[in-house]
Scaffold this active site. Structure first.
Site: not given
Length: 412
Positions: A155-156, A158, A395, A399
């Protein structure tokens, strides 16, 4: 030196498969029994996953960590049990199970190796995204080999300059006829370089979330390359690298959904991903409670077992209570997501926040109860601490989870 953690993990996990009345003379295993409240069918899923964790994962957990082994063949064995596409539709090779079933399975597997299970949870999220948002041709092309884990997915989202602010991503996909030309890079990609299919969020339009689309790339695409393998505190049984795109030509037919739908696809995937990673945290915390229980029973100081110390007894009770509370919250969110409830996204955020924070505290307290032994790599508890720490970051950081919950509470 024999690694002392794994046999103890495996032995303690076997308690979970006993009826509640015989799950332990002191009752601790029954009061945190993860099968409580489940249907008979769900208990069967859980038993299969626990058996696999005990026999195929726990004995190798330390070696995978120390030697940084990506256990592909073990994961393919898990896929033979249906764990490669747990909540993917059966017509493309998935198991078609619910989000709650998925949480139960990932929690069980994580007791054997949290790092490996966490990668499997990301892989499952990618397959679900293709299954849900892809057209029939895309589903038939990609999902069967991913569900069998013959091929693995990453999964790309970031990027080096956009972590929590994912909507500001810069990786661009310029339309050129019936292709896109992709340029940019992604950071901290689980499986990067070792996996076969990359679900990539990229900018096809203007600034903000509405300019983002989702493309599926295959390893070997010209212009696709990878950074160095990162050295990490935990999660060492899965490689992490930057993924780099330099004039990658991708067919328009590899786009999931419409142009501009990518950010929505990414967030819907992450709702389930947050439940999945919280479930992995539950498994690590459960295993750590069992290890702490055993250590307090066998370790003697001042002439008596540590289990006789009231302070440590109270701390163990608090650990067990927090574990059960976290499990209930995660399973409630999983049901809400499965049912498509309006509050599902915020409940997933709450569950991820609470479970990953509390489960890390549980694992860390279990290490403290082991004293100096807990800091040795001969003991499993330290690996659970190292592997679970990143769950508070990925994920969506905790914060950001707080921001999502607060926004829901205060929206007018």
């Amino acid at each position: 030196m024999a690694w002392r953690g794994t046999p103890r993990v495996a032995a303690r996990l076997r308690l979970l498969r006993r009826p509640a009345a015989t799950a332990g003379r002191r009752g601790i295993a029954s009061c945190i029994d993860p099968s409580a409240g489940l249907t008979e069918e769900q208990k069967e899923f859980q038993k299969v996953a626990l058996d696999f964790a005990t026999k195929e994962m726990a004995p190798h957990m330390a070696e995978w960590d120390q030697k940084e082994i990506f256990p592909v063949e073990t994961m393919r064995k898990a896929a033979q049990l249906g764990f490669g596409g747990i909540y993917v539709k059966p017509d493309v090779g998935g198991s078609g199970l619910s989000r709650l079933d998925t949480s139960i399975i990932f929690e069980a597997l994580s007791t054997g190796c949290t790092s490996t299970t966490a990668y499997m949870s990301i892989h499952n999220m990618c397959v679900w995204m293709i299954d849900t948002f892809g057209n029939e041709e895309q589903r038939r092309k990609f999902c069967p080999s991913l569900c069998s884990m013959e091929k693995l997915a990453s999964y790309c989202l970031t990027e080096p300059g956009s972590g929590s602010d994912a909507a500001s991503l810069l990786t661009s996909a310029r339309r050129k006829g019936d292709t896109y030309v992709l340029n940019g890079s992604k950071a901290f990609i689980s499986g990067g370089g070792d996996t076969d299919v990359y679900v990539v969020m990229c900018r096809t339009g203007g600034p903000g979330p509405k300019g983002i689309s989702c493309l599926v790339l295959e390893k070997g695409t010209p212009g696709l390359s990878f950074g160095k393998k990162e050295k990490k505190v935990g999660w060492n049984s899965q490689p992490t690298r930057a993924v780099i795109f330099e004039d990658c030509v991708v067919p328009v037919g590899n786009r999931l959904g419409a142009e501009g739908q990518g950010f929505s696809i990414a967030m819907k995937g992450l709702n389930g991903g947050r439940i999945n990673i919280a479930s992995c945290s539950l498994g690590a915390a459960h295993a750590s409670v069992l290890l702490a229980q055993e250590h307090l029973t066998v370790r003697k100081q001042f002439g008596e077992p540590l289990a006789n110390n009231q302070y440590l007894r109270f701390r163990l009770a608090e650990m067990a209570t927090r574990l059960v509370a976290a499990r209930l919250m995660v399973r409630n969110a999983a049901r809400a997501l499965q049912d498509g409830r309006e509050d599902a996204a915020v409940l997933c955020s709450m569950a991820k926040l609470f479970a990953t924070d509390e489960c890390f505290a549980i694992c860390n307290q279990a290490l403290q109860m082991h004293g100096g032994y807990g800091y040795l790599k001969d003991y499993a508890v330290q690996q659970f601490v190292r592997d679970i720490r990143v769950h508070q970051i990925l994920e969506g950081t905790n914060e950001v989870m707080r921001m999502i919950v607060a926004r829901n509470l205060l929206q007018g």
